[in-house]
Design a protein around this motif. Sequence first.
Motif, mmCIF file in Angstrom:
data_model
loop_
_atom_site.group_PDB
_atom_site.id
_atom_site.type_symbol
_atom_site.label_atom_id
_atom_site.label_comp_id
_atom_site.label_asym_id
_atom_site.label_seq_id
_atom_site.Cartn_x
_atom_site.Cartn_y
_atom_site.Cartn_z
ATOM 1 N N UNK A 1 -55.671 19.051 12.130
ATOM 2 C CA UNK A 1 -55.034 20.235 12.706
ATOM 3 C C UNK A 1 -54.468 21.113 11.590
ATOM 4 N N UNK A 2 -54.192 22.348 11.937
ATOM 5 C CA UNK A 2 -53.586 23.243 10.948
ATOM 6 C C UNK A 2 -52.205 22.739 10.529
ATOM 7 N N UNK A 3 -51.582 21.920 11.377
ATOM 8 C CA UNK A 3 -50.285 21.337 11.047
ATOM 9 C C UNK A 3 -50.399 20.436 9.813
ATOM 10 N N UNK B 1 -50.299 22.686 6.772
ATOM 11 C CA UNK B 1 -48.946 23.196 6.526
ATOM 12 C C UNK B 1 -48.021 22.092 6.017
ATOM 13 N N UNK B 2 -48.108 20.888 6.601
ATOM 14 C CA UNK B 2 -47.230 19.787 6.193
ATOM 15 C C UNK B 2 -47.535 19.340 4.770
ATOM 16 N N UNK C 1 -44.951 19.443 1.601
ATOM 17 C CA UNK C 1 -44.637 18.283 0.772
ATOM 18 C C UNK C 1 -44.873 18.573 -0.702
ATOM 19 N N UNK C 2 -45.999 19.151 -1.025
ATOM 20 C CA UNK C 2 -46.332 19.383 -2.433
ATOM 21 C C UNK C 2 -45.468 20.485 -3.043
ATOM 22 N N UNK D 1 -45.509 15.030 12.003
ATOM 23 C CA UNK D 1 -45.734 16.117 11.040
ATOM 24 C C UNK D 1 -44.810 17.294 11.337
ATOM 25 N N UNK D 2 -44.621 17.596 12.626
ATOM 26 C CA UNK D 2 -43.690 18.671 12.985
ATOM 27 C C UNK D 2 -42.267 18.308 12.598
ATOM 28 N N UNK D 3 -41.907 17.019 12.796
ATOM 29 C CA UNK D 3 -40.573 16.578 12.388
ATOM 30 C C UNK D 3 -40.392 16.746 10.890
#
Length: 449
Positions: A97-99, A102-103, A107-108, A305-307
Amino acid sequence: MTDNRRSFATSNSLQARLHEMVPGGAHTYARGPDQYPEDMAPILRRGAGARVWDVDDNEFIEYGIGLRSVTLGHGHRPVVDAVCAAIADGVNFSRPTELEVAAAGDFLRLVPTADMVKFAKNGSDATTAAVRLARAVTGRTMVAISDQPFFSVDDWFIGVTPMSAGIPADTAANTARFHYNDAASLGKVFAAHPDQICAVILEAATATAEPAAGFLEEVRELCDQHGALLVFDEMITGFRWSEHGAQSVYGVIPDLSCWGKAMGNGFPISALAGKREFMELGGLNTNHDRVFLLSTTHGPETASLAAFRAVARAYESGDPIGRMERAGRRLADGVNAVVADAGLSEHLAVLGRPSCLVFATRDAAGEPSQAYRTLFLQETLERGVLGQSFVTSAAHTDVDIDITIEAVRGALPVYRRAIEAGSVDGLLRGRPVAPALRRQAAPRRLPVS
């Protein structure tokens, strides 16, 4: 002891049911009832901020929340809102997913010392993946680990703990230990196993042990000298020492690092991060044999991932670590002051990094004591404080800290009586707590006079 004891009747009934259905009575050994005073292990119903309520309607101020995974507090609204919005559109799919994009970017950006990241669900996933990757990179089998409490539920680590039943001896023989803050001991491991060590794994720091001057640099140099990968376990230090990890605090960059706990404010997410040249062995673009690296059904589910993305925003826009540290300093100063006033400083102390405090309990001879630890837990539980440590979160308020200090003040007369008597007999209501990693069952109940 206090007169009006709290009731744990419903908790004890549910704990008995858990023992019938779940080995150990809990899904994590550190959460087990043997880690708390006998018949005083609350079964929790809900939480808000730094407070929790159990099934007997007891309210507690909680420390070490979620085994140190909850730094923003229970029910932190931005995390809850982000998770609810994400799962309303689906939780798990047959393609990325696009999530995930983004996640990974979040992180990086927070951990610029890493080039690539892969998400999983728990810390053991990440540390074991790091070991497998290091073995593939080096063609070696052995791993060197520091003598710190815990790295993984998997064979390579559990085989060298007291709970080694079920682990083949030849598997355990592939793990060697060295002493934290003693680079010479690591040098001896390399010397004893020439060209056999694939990786060195350690926490850069712990609650009670900062790296000695030059220690981490020497470890880095030994790894480079002997061709082993350096792996930092950032499960606790990440998002508690710094959102950039302990590697940013101490200025030593590992080849791989393992993250989890506070990443999701309690939601299940972990990560393996590191240098591209190593991480890509688990990808498609490699000229080497591919590594089966963290391929999990639930690794990229949208809730966690949202969290994580909401946690990342909280750290980028606010100062959760500063709040944890301020609460910790206030707590340590206050508790140590009332302990000193009671003349018990040689027997009870709060110590450690302000964001990761522990309490030391010592007997009449000044020796560390599980029995006296249990007595302290017993008396603070009665006064509304729940915790195997004093690890704070950003949700702990001044009021929470003040109540905790007063709870300790109220517990001290009983503790003093035990010190003066040289024993907890007649004061401790059951058996002492026991180390979570041990070979045999819990000790028997102590006699009560």
